[in-house]
Design an enzyme around this catalytic site. Structure first.
Site, PDB file in Angstrom:
ATOM      1  N   SER A 159      -5.528  48.079  24.209  1.00 61.79           N
ATOM      2  CA  SER A 159      -6.467  47.629  23.183  1.00 61.79           C
ATOM      3  C   SER A 159      -6.415  46.099  23.015  1.00 61.79           C
ATOM      4  O   SER A 159      -7.444  45.421  23.022  1.00 61.79           O
ATOM      5  CB  SER A 159      -6.106  48.343  21.878  1.00 61.79           C
ATOM      6  OG  SER A 159      -6.501  47.618  20.761  1.00 61.79           O
ATOM      7  N   ARG A 180       0.450  50.050  34.043  1.00 64.87           N
ATOM      8  CA  ARG A 180       1.108  51.160  34.743  1.00 64.87           C
ATOM      9  C   ARG A 180       0.204  51.747  35.814  1.00 64.87           C
ATOM     10  O   ARG A 180       0.617  52.032  36.914  1.00 64.87           O
ATOM     11  CB  ARG A 180       1.504  52.260  33.741  1.00 64.87           C
ATOM     12  CG  ARG A 180       2.809  51.983  33.028  1.00 64.87           C
ATOM     13  CD  ARG A 180       3.033  52.968  31.908  1.00 64.87           C
ATOM     14  NE  ARG A 180       1.982  52.873  30.891  1.00 64.87           N
ATOM     15  CZ  ARG A 180       1.915  53.618  29.791  1.00 64.87           C
ATOM     16  NH1 ARG A 180       2.835  54.550  29.591  1.00 64.87           N
ATOM     17  NH2 ARG A 180       0.948  53.465  28.907  1.00 64.87           N
ATOM     18  N   VAL A 235       2.723  37.790  23.337  1.00 66.29           N
ATOM     19  CA  VAL A 235       2.431  38.368  22.015  1.00 66.29           C
ATOM     20  C   VAL A 235       2.880  39.834  21.974  1.00 66.29           C
ATOM     21  O   VAL A 235       2.475  40.586  21.092  1.00 66.29           O
ATOM     22  CB  VAL A 235       0.928  38.268  21.643  1.00 66.29           C
ATOM     23  CG1 VAL A 235       0.541  36.819  21.369  1.00 66.29           C
ATOM     24  CG2 VAL A 235       0.042  38.876  22.726  1.00 66.29           C
ATOM     25  N   ARG A 237       6.603  41.692  23.072  1.00 70.77           N
ATOM     26  CA  ARG A 237       7.940  41.726  22.490  1.00 70.77           C
ATOM     27  C   ARG A 237       8.811  40.731  23.251  1.00 70.77           C
ATOM     28  O   ARG A 237       8.632  40.532  24.457  1.00 70.77           O
ATOM     29  CB  ARG A 237       8.561  43.130  22.637  1.00 70.77           C
ATOM     30  CG  ARG A 237       8.094  44.146  21.624  1.00 70.77           C
ATOM     31  CD  ARG A 237       8.733  43.914  20.252  1.00 70.77           C
ATOM     32  NE  ARG A 237       8.322  44.939  19.301  1.00 70.77           N
ATOM     33  CZ  ARG A 237       7.211  44.884  18.562  1.00 70.77           C
ATOM     34  NH1 ARG A 237       6.389  43.847  18.675  1.00 70.77           N
ATOM     35  NH2 ARG A 237       6.941  45.840  17.701  1.00 70.77           N
ATOM     36  N   GLU A 266      15.023  37.953  17.261  1.00 71.07           N
ATOM     37  CA  GLU A 266      14.349  37.353  16.108  1.00 71.07           C
ATOM     38  C   GLU A 266      15.176  37.534  14.833  1.00 71.07           C
ATOM     39  O   GLU A 266      15.788  38.580  14.676  1.00 71.07           O
ATOM     40  CB  GLU A 266      12.972  38.012  15.920  1.00 71.07           C
ATOM     41  CG  GLU A 266      12.060  37.733  17.082  1.00 71.07           C
ATOM     42  CD  GLU A 266      10.763  38.542  17.031  1.00 71.07           C
ATOM     43  OE1 GLU A 266      10.499  39.210  16.023  1.00 71.07           O
ATOM     44  OE2 GLU A 266      10.032  38.508  18.018  1.00 71.07           O
ATOM     45  N   HIS A 284       6.654  35.426  15.089  1.00 70.17           N
ATOM     46  CA  HIS A 284       6.187  36.834  15.126  1.00 70.17           C
ATOM     47  C   HIS A 284       5.088  37.034  14.085  1.00 70.17           C
ATOM     48  O   HIS A 284       5.172  37.934  13.235  1.00 70.17           O
ATOM     49  CB  HIS A 284       7.338  37.819  14.909  1.00 70.17           C
ATOM     50  CG  HIS A 284       7.013  39.191  15.461  1.00 70.17           C
ATOM     51  ND1 HIS A 284       7.960  40.045  15.986  1.00 70.17           N
ATOM     52  CD2 HIS A 284       5.830  39.850  15.584  1.00 70.17           C
ATOM     53  CE1 HIS A 284       7.388  41.171  16.386  1.00 70.17           C
ATOM     54  NE2 HIS A 284       6.093  41.074  16.154  1.00 70.17           N
TER      55      HIS A 284
END
Lengths: 320, 320
Positions: A159, A180, A235, A237, A266, A284
């Site tokens: 998305s 994938r 953006v 992880r 973090e 984040h």
């Protein structure tokens, strides 16, 4: 009438209005009401009655914690990523999981594009230059790099990745992707592995999920393939990148720059990055707009209500 | 064979390669070769032989300076705006003028979008937050504002404005515009004046030319119409905004924020802006990419060659 479900709520203090929203349909217990003892201990009196957890932060829910909640049926996360949840254990225990679905997708895509322009055109460095008075003292600022015509490889065309691609097309960027599986009816070139994605692009944007297959998927080899003018935007992880190697690659000039919204530990950020003008750092915050947070509060509530009315979840996490 | 035309070149030191490029077809004289005396004095021996000026900076060419160049036939500017050139006097003297045409349009449009996302999502402020260690000490950064769904009014829908509109559409922005005349076959809503443009939008982006009609076109009334959440992005010229009033409006919260690449007295920037997190400052760098500068060097050379081969200019400035 049976008692309403007991929901354990883990939320930042600013989300205090959630308590009121939830209280119409649920009994609630917030993690910050409990003592400073470890969660299972502090909850001991209630743990066995908790039927749902609303996790509005990054509370790690592992097999050990789950073992204290014998009545737990549902976990609702307000993040897109669920790497802080032990999904196989949830599946084994028959616990359903919901996430943020697409509630943040637009804001994260906007932020990814913003970080990319900020790195190429050095917007924060230029802003520092003006504020420090250097424009007057030292004259023209250093040249930036053009966005138009850049080859941009997207890692994870879900998305968020699709919205990033759609936004970058009118800038004259050439889009390709890795995921994938190759997607049908997508006009962009597919690269079956990340090294070839990096080798054939000027920019790579990371927006895939973090899991055992993707941890440190961007390693030294990928960064060498990306090359000395190459840019990484993350953006997704922090754990998608081998951060220690990335810091070396940025300092040594193996890659050209980075725009980073996420980090491995973090809120700790490697201090070596603080002196670099070719790096843009963000806490984040890719999904952090007031609009998104209203959306997510409503979505979380809708998921809880749907579940306890025996309706399908609005944004279920599928177990692979 | 007649002597080749004498071109006065005003350029930054970094453009020294222009001398070599030009020397194949022209005799050149650079302004920095001359003494520190005022330009007409330092050029006195040569002024009467100069047939073209290549202005790669913001050298002001007014009626007084023009009076010292009786043989001048052509001025080539490497800027889009020509507010530093006395166009009526050029017209009167029969001097042709060329500008940057569309060589920078993509880069300026990219920068405008970058500044807009940077203001809404507070990218430079977020970067400062991380670099100063506040993320660790003070926790989550303040919320940003959503770009998707914002109503964006573009002041000046020329080459740059049209590219900005095209870029913002896939972000879900609603575009409208104001320009001297309503344009046919443009799908965006037209506002006949700047106050109504501001009153009906969340963001206004300035990318029109600076002239007597547009100086201080964004005044207090326009900013009050834009309102306390409204954002101004300026990639045109500093003089389009009443800067003194804008500073007041930003400090007092009459408007919500600004992304500014240009200022009234560059490189001077009002110091009151240096402490504001809702402002992003850029040192007139919207067109400053290496790609653009290669383009412009070639375009300037092509204009000079065309003119002295009796061909039409590539990017002529039309006298109104």
């Amino acid at each position: 009438m049976s008692e309403s479900p007991l929901v354990l709520v883990h939320r930042p203090p600013t989300f205090d209005y959630m308590d009121e929203l939830l209280s119409h349909n649920f009994r609630i217990l917030t993690t910050h009401q409990t003592s400073s003892a470890p969660l299972p201990v502090s909850l001991s009196r209630h743990a066995s009655s908790i039927t749902a957890v609303l996790n509005m932060g990054m509370l790690k829910i592992d097999a050990d914690l789950l073992s204290h909640f014998p009545s737990l049926q549902l976990i609702v996360c307000t993040s897109v990523g669920t790497d802080h949840i032990d999904l196989p254990e949830c599946k084994r225990r028959g616990i359903s999981v919901a996430n943020a679905g697409e509630a943040y997708s637009e804001d994260v895509a906007d932020c990814a594009v913003g970080l990319l322009i900020s790195v190429l055109r050095q917007i924060p460095a230029a802003d520092r230059y003006v504020r420090s008075g250097k424009w007057v003292k030292s004259g023209d600022f250093q040249l930036g790099s053009k966005l138009s015509g850049k080859r941009v490889g997207i890692l994870g065309l879900g998305s968020i990745g699709s919205l990033i691609a759609k936004r970058l097309e009118p800038f004259g960027c050439i889009i390709s992707y890795n995921s994938r599986r190759q997607k049908q009816s997508i006009p962009y070139l597919y690269y079956p592995d990340v090294v070839s994605l990096a080798a054939n692009n000027d920019v790579i944007i990371l927006c895939c999920a973090l899991n055992d297959q993707t941890r440190h998927i961007v390693n030294r080899e990928v960064m060498e393939a990306l090359g000395k003018n190459g840019i990484i935007i993350n953006v997704g992880r922090g754990g998608l990148i081998d951060e220690k190697e990335m810091v070396k690659c940025l300092v040594e000039g193996v890659i050209g720059g980075a725009g980073l919204d996420v980090f491995e530990k973090e809120p700790e950020v490697p201090e070596e990055l603080f002196g670099l003008d070719n790096v843009v750092l963000s806490p984040h915050a890719a999904m952090e707009t007031s609009g998104s947070l209203d959306n997510i509060a409503q979505l979380a509530l809708s998921n809880l209500k749907a579940f306890f009315s025996n309706q399908p979840l609005i944004s279920p996490v599928r177990f692979d």
